[in-house]
Design a protein around this motif. Structure first.
Motif, PDB file in Angstrom:
ATOM      1  N   ALA A 250       0.438  -1.600  -0.404  1.00 38.21           N
ATOM      2  CA  ALA A 250      -0.042  -0.122   0.093  1.00 38.21           C
ATOM      3  C   ALA A 250       0.470   1.148   0.331  1.00 38.21           C
ATOM      4  O   ALA A 250       0.976   1.968  -0.693  1.00 38.21           O
ATOM      5  N   HIS A 251       1.528   1.652   1.033  1.00 39.63           N
ATOM      6  CA  HIS A 251       2.723   2.559   1.179  1.00 39.63           C
ATOM      7  C   HIS A 251       3.315   2.871  -0.192  1.00 39.63           C
ATOM      8  O   HIS A 251       3.755   3.615  -1.215  1.00 39.63           O
ATOM      9  N   TRP A 252       4.247   1.718  -1.500  1.00 44.16           N
ATOM     10  CA  TRP A 252       4.492   1.118  -2.620  1.00 44.16           C
ATOM     11  C   TRP A 252       3.724   2.190  -3.388  1.00 44.16           C
ATOM     12  O   TRP A 252       4.383   3.268  -4.854  1.00 44.16           O
ATOM     13  N   ARG A 253       2.257   1.696  -3.652  1.00 46.15           N
ATOM     14  CA  ARG A 253       1.246   2.323  -4.818  1.00 46.15           C
ATOM     15  C   ARG A 253       1.372   3.477  -4.057  1.00 46.15           C
ATOM     16  O   ARG A 253       1.209   4.857  -4.893  1.00 46.15           O
ATOM     17  N   MET A 254       1.906   4.009  -2.559  1.00 44.04           N
ATOM     18  CA  MET A 254       0.888   5.817  -2.772  1.00 44.04           C
ATOM     19  C   MET A 254       2.660   6.137  -2.770  1.00 44.04           C
ATOM     20  O   MET A 254       2.247   7.713  -3.757  1.00 44.04           O
ATOM     21  N   LEU A 255       2.879   6.125  -2.659  1.00 45.71           N
ATOM     22  CA  LEU A 255       4.717   6.486  -3.617  1.00 45.71           C
ATOM     23  C   LEU A 255       4.753   6.426  -4.767  1.00 45.71           C
ATOM     24  O   LEU A 255       5.493   7.950  -5.731  1.00 45.71           O
ATOM     25  N   LEU A 256       4.529   5.955  -5.716  1.00 39.24           N
ATOM     26  CA  LEU A 256       3.806   5.913  -6.702  1.00 39.24           C
ATOM     27  C   LEU A 256       3.185   6.696  -7.356  1.00 39.24           C
ATOM     28  O   LEU A 256       2.796   7.664  -8.254  1.00 39.24           O
ATOM     29  N   ALA A 257       1.506   6.467  -6.599  1.00 42.90           N
ATOM     30  CA  ALA A 257       1.002   7.839  -6.850  1.00 42.90           C
ATOM     31  C   ALA A 257       1.405   9.513  -6.484  1.00 42.90           C
ATOM     32  O   ALA A 257       0.901  10.144  -7.424  1.00 42.90           O
ATOM     33  N   SER A 258       2.022   9.479  -5.715  1.00 40.14           N
ATOM     34  CA  SER A 258       2.472  11.218  -5.410  1.00 40.14           C
ATOM     35  C   SER A 258       3.622  11.072  -6.159  1.00 40.14           C
ATOM     36  O   SER A 258       3.805  12.347  -7.148  1.00 40.14           O
TER      37      SER A 258
END
Length: 317
Positions: A250-258
């Motif tokens: 989940a956190h890796w996805r959000m880093l990509l999203a940001s």
């Protein structure tokens, strides 16, 4: 890409300056705060002392030693730390396009160094993994770095056409090689995503998540990739990475999203499915939980670096 390549690509390390340095006799140079960047250096000949502000003890650097200074703290290089240092700016400022600086006529000591800035708001995902001084001084590490270091010194000295680009690529090679070697030396001694890459089973699972972040990964499918039972995999992942597999994903996805919100014009309707979310609402809920604000607030710049709970994802002891 593998996870280390993913993270470095996300952080976009930019080599602000690579330069050589040659000195003779007794000398001391004080370097300022590196502004959150990474300093990388290698002693080609001679030896000197390295002292980093806030570190307990200075270290002796003989020929062949390579060092990383990830903390960005001010530091000093000297033949004698008791000498009054000169400011690095007085020696290196003329080398804005690279080259070799000389002090006291040179002849006794030579070094190549590069300074990298990290783009984006998430530099801590790499820097918090590393101690204030990373030393690579065993023979195998020195052999792995020797060609790149010697080639860089040659390029800086000869100033051939295209040399700037060659030096840029060599600097990035040295940075990645140094991180690889540090990872290998510290295998089993740290907690966090970087050290987990040295574990074959954990790296297989992490590679899978990084290769296809949009896939509907489950604990069972990740455990199968690692060749482990679900319970054993979950426990080992938590112990080595510092967080659960699903939290890491989940956190890796959000880093990509940001990163996409900052650097592209992709709407949320495009970003959400690309990262495995069936609806904009589900994506927005996950984004706010991890980042502390909505995607739209983030994209407008109404966010702070501290909003990201990086410590949860990229934990260290």
């Amino acid at each position: 890409m593998d996870p280390l390549s993913n993270v470095l690509s996300l952080l976009k390390p930019r080599n602000h300056l690579s330069a050589g340095f040659e000195a003779g006799g007794a000398w001391a140079i004080q370097f300022p705060d590196q502004r959150g960047g990474i300093k990388c250096g290698a002693v080609v000949s001679g030896e000197c002392w390295l002292s980093v502000e806030g570190s307990a003890e200075p270290v002796r650097l003989p020929a062949g030693d390579c060092f990383l200074l990830p903390s960005g703290r001010p530091f000093r290089l000297a033949t004698d730390l008791g000498l009054m240092p000169v400011a690095a700016s007085t020696i290196f400022s003329p080398l804005r396009k690279g080259g070799i600086a000389t002090l006291n006529g040179g002849g006794d000591f030579s070094l190549v160094s590069s300074r990298f800035g990290l783009s984006g708001n998430h530099a801590d995902i790499l820097l918090r993994m590393l101690p204030p001084i990373v030393l690579l001084r065993d023979e195998a590490s020195q052999a792995a770095l020797r060609w790149s270091v010697e080639r860089m010194m040659q390029e800086l000295r000869e100033q051939q056409p295209g040399g700037y680009l060659v030096v840029q690529h060599l600097a990035h090679m040295i940075l990645v090689q140094a991180l690889r070697l540090h990872l290998a030396e510290q295998s089993g001694n740290g907690v966090g995503w970087l050290f987990a890459l040295a574990d074959r089973q954990m790296s297989v699972a992490m590679n899978a998540m990084h290769d296809d972040p949009a896939r509907r990964w489950t604990l069972q499918t990740l455990a199968a990739r690692a060749g482990m039972s679900r319970s054993t995999f979950a426990q080992k992942f938590k112990e080595t990475v510092g967080t659960s597999p699903m939290e890491y994903l989940a956190h890796w996805r959000m880093l990509l999203a940001s990163d996409r919100l900052e650097n592209s014009r992709d709407p949320i309707s495009v970003i959400a499915p690309a990262l495995g979310y069936e609806s904009e609402a589900a994506f927005s809920t996950a984004f706010k939980r991890v980042m502390g604000c909505s995607p739209r607030q983030y994209s407008r710049g109404q966010h702070a670096v501290s909003a990201l709970d990086e410590e949860t994802l990229f934990a260290t002891d």
